[in-house]
Motif scaffolding. Structure first.
Motif, short mmCIF file in Angstrom:
data_model
loop_
_atom_site.label_atom_id
_atom_site.label_comp_id
_atom_site.label_asym_id
_atom_site.label_seq_id
_atom_site.Cartn_x
_atom_site.Cartn_y
_atom_site.Cartn_z
N LYS A 122 -25.61 31.87 41.94
CA LYS A 122 -26.54 31.69 40.81
C LYS A 122 -27.87 32.39 41.12
O LYS A 122 -28.41 33.10 40.29
N GLU A 126 -29.07 35.60 38.97
CA GLU A 126 -30.30 35.37 38.20
C GLU A 126 -31.36 36.38 38.59
O GLU A 126 -32.13 36.83 37.74
N GLY A 127 -31.37 36.79 39.84
CA GLY A 127 -32.29 37.84 40.28
C GLY A 127 -32.03 39.19 39.63
O GLY A 127 -32.87 40.07 39.62
N PHE A 128 -30.84 39.34 39.08
CA PHE A 128 -30.51 40.56 38.33
C PHE A 128 -30.54 40.31 36.81
O PHE A 128 -30.04 41.12 36.03
N GLY A 129 -31.12 39.19 36.42
CA GLY A 129 -31.30 38.93 34.99
C GLY A 129 -30.09 38.33 34.29
O GLY A 129 -30.06 38.27 33.06
N VAL A 176 -27.73 35.20 33.03
CA VAL A 176 -27.96 33.79 32.70
C VAL A 176 -26.64 33.03 32.75
O VAL A 176 -25.59 33.58 32.42
N SER A 177 -26.72 31.77 33.16
CA SER A 177 -25.51 30.95 33.26
C SER A 177 -25.09 30.41 31.89
O SER A 177 -25.94 30.04 31.08
N ILE A 178 -23.81 30.35 31.68
CA ILE A 178 -23.25 29.73 30.48
C ILE A 178 -22.03 28.92 30.90
O ILE A 178 -21.55 29.04 32.03
N GLU A 179 -21.52 28.11 29.98
CA GLU A 179 -20.26 27.41 30.23
C GLU A 179 -19.43 27.33 28.96
O GLU A 179 -19.97 27.23 27.86
N LEU A 196 -27.87 35.26 21.01
CA LEU A 196 -27.96 35.79 22.37
C LEU A 196 -28.65 37.15 22.39
O LEU A 196 -28.62 37.89 21.40
N SER A 197 -29.26 37.48 23.52
CA SER A 197 -29.89 38.79 23.68
C SER A 197 -28.83 39.89 23.74
O SER A 197 -27.70 39.65 24.13
N THR A 198 -29.26 41.10 23.38
CA THR A 198 -28.41 42.28 23.56
C THR A 198 -29.12 43.23 24.50
O THR A 198 -30.27 43.55 24.24
N PRO A 199 -28.52 43.68 25.57
CA PRO A 199 -27.22 43.25 26.09
C PRO A 199 -27.29 41.82 26.63
O PRO A 199 -28.37 41.36 27.00
N PHE A 200 -26.15 41.17 26.65
CA PHE A 200 -26.09 39.80 27.14
C PHE A 200 -25.44 39.82 28.52
O PHE A 200 -24.32 40.30 28.69
N LYS A 201 -26.20 39.33 29.49
CA LYS A 201 -25.68 39.33 30.87
C LYS A 201 -25.33 37.91 31.25
O LYS A 201 -26.22 37.08 31.45
#
Lengths: 422, 422
Positions: free
Chosen positions: A30, A34-37, A39-42, A109-114
């Motif tokens: 995590k 997260e350091g590369f931008g 985000v966690s999802i489930e 969600l943002s584009t691109p979504f990471k």
């Protein structure tokens, strides 16, 4: 009915020692992504049976745990096939649920979504050593970015993670599904045979060039085509010149956009990474899943056979949900593989080891217990962990067990009812 | 079959904003309980149907998601009932799996064993606002400790957790199943009626003393007994004197060991806690599960109805697996309830907010991208998170979205192909 002590067939209970490593790796995953931008999802463990059986999962679809319809919906008398009895099942991977998730929520969600997704997946595989019917997958994906920046960032982030885990000597191998196809086309194979040919090619690391040739011929392919095909697989240490040589040979069978894309990924990864590893172009890399549409990659380590991470670009899966294709590229980290490797090498989770144990004599008075708990509370408020428990009859065995659990002998203290006995 | 975008009925996709809070709370739970000497464990999501249907789960057993037998084992033609089709199901709680786990592994674990288990459980409940068919439970249990130190430590640890979450004004209510029974016995009710009487008593906070009396009589219990029973429920602010008064009234119906045990828990918690909260003796506290054998407790907060945590002692469940009873006492934290409260009050996860965004002009050269990635890599090596992504056509919208995602406007930087345009 009697109660059953063992877990269900093929699944496992996780003991504290392993859990400590799992929690540590989870935290590192995590933190790194997260350091590369990312985000966690489930997503839920349960998926619609329609989605699970939509041919996105290849062989895994045979391994689905199906969940019985409930109440009124269940009609056993008229059921003829399994699917009359079920409307959902346990997910067999995290990629399909991610595609559904993105299709469902893209406007939020943002584009691109990471995205970073860690969670259990379920496969009714034949149980065998180190392979379980429930296991954790760890997927990172970039959705909405058609360019090679996605591949580059995925590889940079994942190699950073592996190096934080103190893994050394790993190699990223990279290829493109479209290169695989161009090579087969160049050799003169028919498109309908590609999948079968790639299955044979995939064995290259085990059976070698001659083995692959033999098996192609045995499968009824002309030996002339097999020879033409296999001449393309030259050994080259330098990734960029290997790609250029191959492109020159394939000519119009391969668009230069594809080969240059691969070159750019390799250049940008090797020029900017702060971690030490090799990146190779590997035209024999196939990767099983049929949903891949472009780049594919895998990470292996010298010490261990098999891969610790793999993935690729699958630009057409989200379109199955939305009717509109969305660029998508992802990595799946072999979480369980990494845990097994760390357990095997007796990995010690970093951290301070000043945790204390207060063993309290049985029958201590309430006043005495309160005194001891106050002392524990003071230490805990300073951030020192304290295990408070009753002293067992066999104190020696209890202490041995505590030391096995990771407590230092000098941090285990006895407390008696009268403090002067201490 | 078409693909379905929504999650299965009653389950939910977790968006990044909520996930951030969930990860934060999970981290805090692990850190806090580890500070009290608890260790993390995990059990599979899937359990034997025999265990799930063993009457340990009360009403929850009606809500089990059952999993179809596989392959040869499945015989649809001869199946008459649901259970001919299934051999496992999804767990509906973490307590039953913990009991199975302990029975299976007790010789590998310390005594007492202090376990922390977080994981998804599944109930085919009627979906409603805030209640889902898959949700996370968070259980802490102390196995093998028969004394009140177990209850005390559970309450101390859990109140510490709640205070770290910045919850204020909470109340621990505590009772004992055996006191409930002694009170019913004293009033002259028959043992076979106890469960039904407790169900009515449980409504006290909603319908009051008069309502409970009315319902007891309506259910056919003698009004004399009802009156004698309800006279026991006197209002008292001071927990210790309330227990002593009740004990004096109940006489031999209640052993003094039981009332003194409760007094000791209350004393040791209130004298040693470093957190501010109330602890009350609540003789109307029932808690539904029939497996409780002794102390029961619940934590509520002034601001919110319902409880955020609850539990008790269940000394007989492990014996169902092993044939030998093992003392057991546990708390279940209302993880989902806590998340909902934090989301509702727009809780901001603590942490540094210096994360950067590098937006790269589309069409930037590979050299330029490498330069930018190197800069990102340097920051990341210093522990600063950097999201690198391509600049979208609608840069203004992209930035708005990034700010909504939690990036500070001044941390979003544009990078053009020529660095002088910047």
């Amino acid at each position: 009915m009697g109660m059953i002590k063992k877990p269900v067939n093929g699944m496992k209970d996780i003991l504290p020692k392993e859990m400590k490593i799992r929690d540590y790796v989870t935290g590192l995953v995590k933190e790194t992504y997260e350091g590369f931008g990312f985000v966690s999802i489930e997503t839920p463990c349960v998926e619609h049976i329609e989605n699970l059986c939509s041919k996105q999962g290849g062989e895994n679809e045979k391994l689905i745990f199906k969940i019985l319809k409930r109440g009124d919906k269940l009609n056993i008398d008229n059921a003829q096939t399994e699917n009359d009895l079920v409307d959902s099942g346990l997910r067999y991977d995290l990629t399909l649920p991610l595609a559904r998730y993105y299709a469902n929520h893209s406007n939020e969600l943002s584009t691109p979504f990471k995205a970073l997704q860690m969670g259990s997946v379920f496969r009714a595989d034949r149980p065998q050593k180190g392979r379980f019917r429930q296991f954790v997958q760890c997927d990172i994906d970039i959705l909405g970015d058609p360019g090679y920046l996605a591949e580059t960032e995925l590889i940079l982030a994942t190699t950073t993670l592996l190096s934080k885990l103190d893994f050394k000597g790993f190699t990223v191998r990279i290829n493109d599904r479209r290169i695989l196809k161009a090579m087969a086309e160049y050799a003169g194979f028919e498109e309908k045979d590609y999948d079968n040919i790639f299955i044979i090619l995939d064995k290259m690391d085990k059976i070698g060039l001659d083995g692959v040739r033999e098996e192609l011929v045995k499968n009824g392919y002309e030996s002339g085509k097999a020879d033409k095909y296999l001449r393309l697989f030259t050994d080259s240490r330098d990734a960029l010149s290997a790609i250029r040589t191959l492109k020159a040979e394939l000519g119009d069978h391969l668009s230069s956009e594809i080969s240059e894309n691969l070159e750019r990924i390799i250049t940008s990864v090797s020029e900017t990474s702060s971690v030490d590893f090799k990146i190779l172009f590997d035209p024999t890399l196939v990767r099983g899943m049929s949903y891949y549409t472009g780049t594919i990659f895998e990470i292996g380590m010298d010490e261990f056979s098999g891969s610790v991470a793999g993935g690729g670009r699958y630009d057409e899966m989200i379109g199955r949900f939305t009717g509109q294709n969305t660029p998508a590229c992802g990595f799946s980290i072999g979480f369980e593989r990494i845990i097994t490797i760390l357990l095997d090498k007796d990995f010690a989770v970093p951290g301070n080891n000043n945790k204390q144990v207060f063993l309290i004599e049985k029958g201590a008075s309430n006043e005495r217990i309160c005194e001891i708990l106050k002392e524990a509370s003071e230490l805990r408020n300073k951030g020192v962990g304290v295990l408070v428990c009753q002293m067992n009859k066999n104190k020696k065995f209890q202490k041995e067990q505590l030391i096995k659990d990771g407590y230092a002998a000098e941090n285990i203290r006895d407390f008696y009812n009268s403090e002067f006995k201490n």
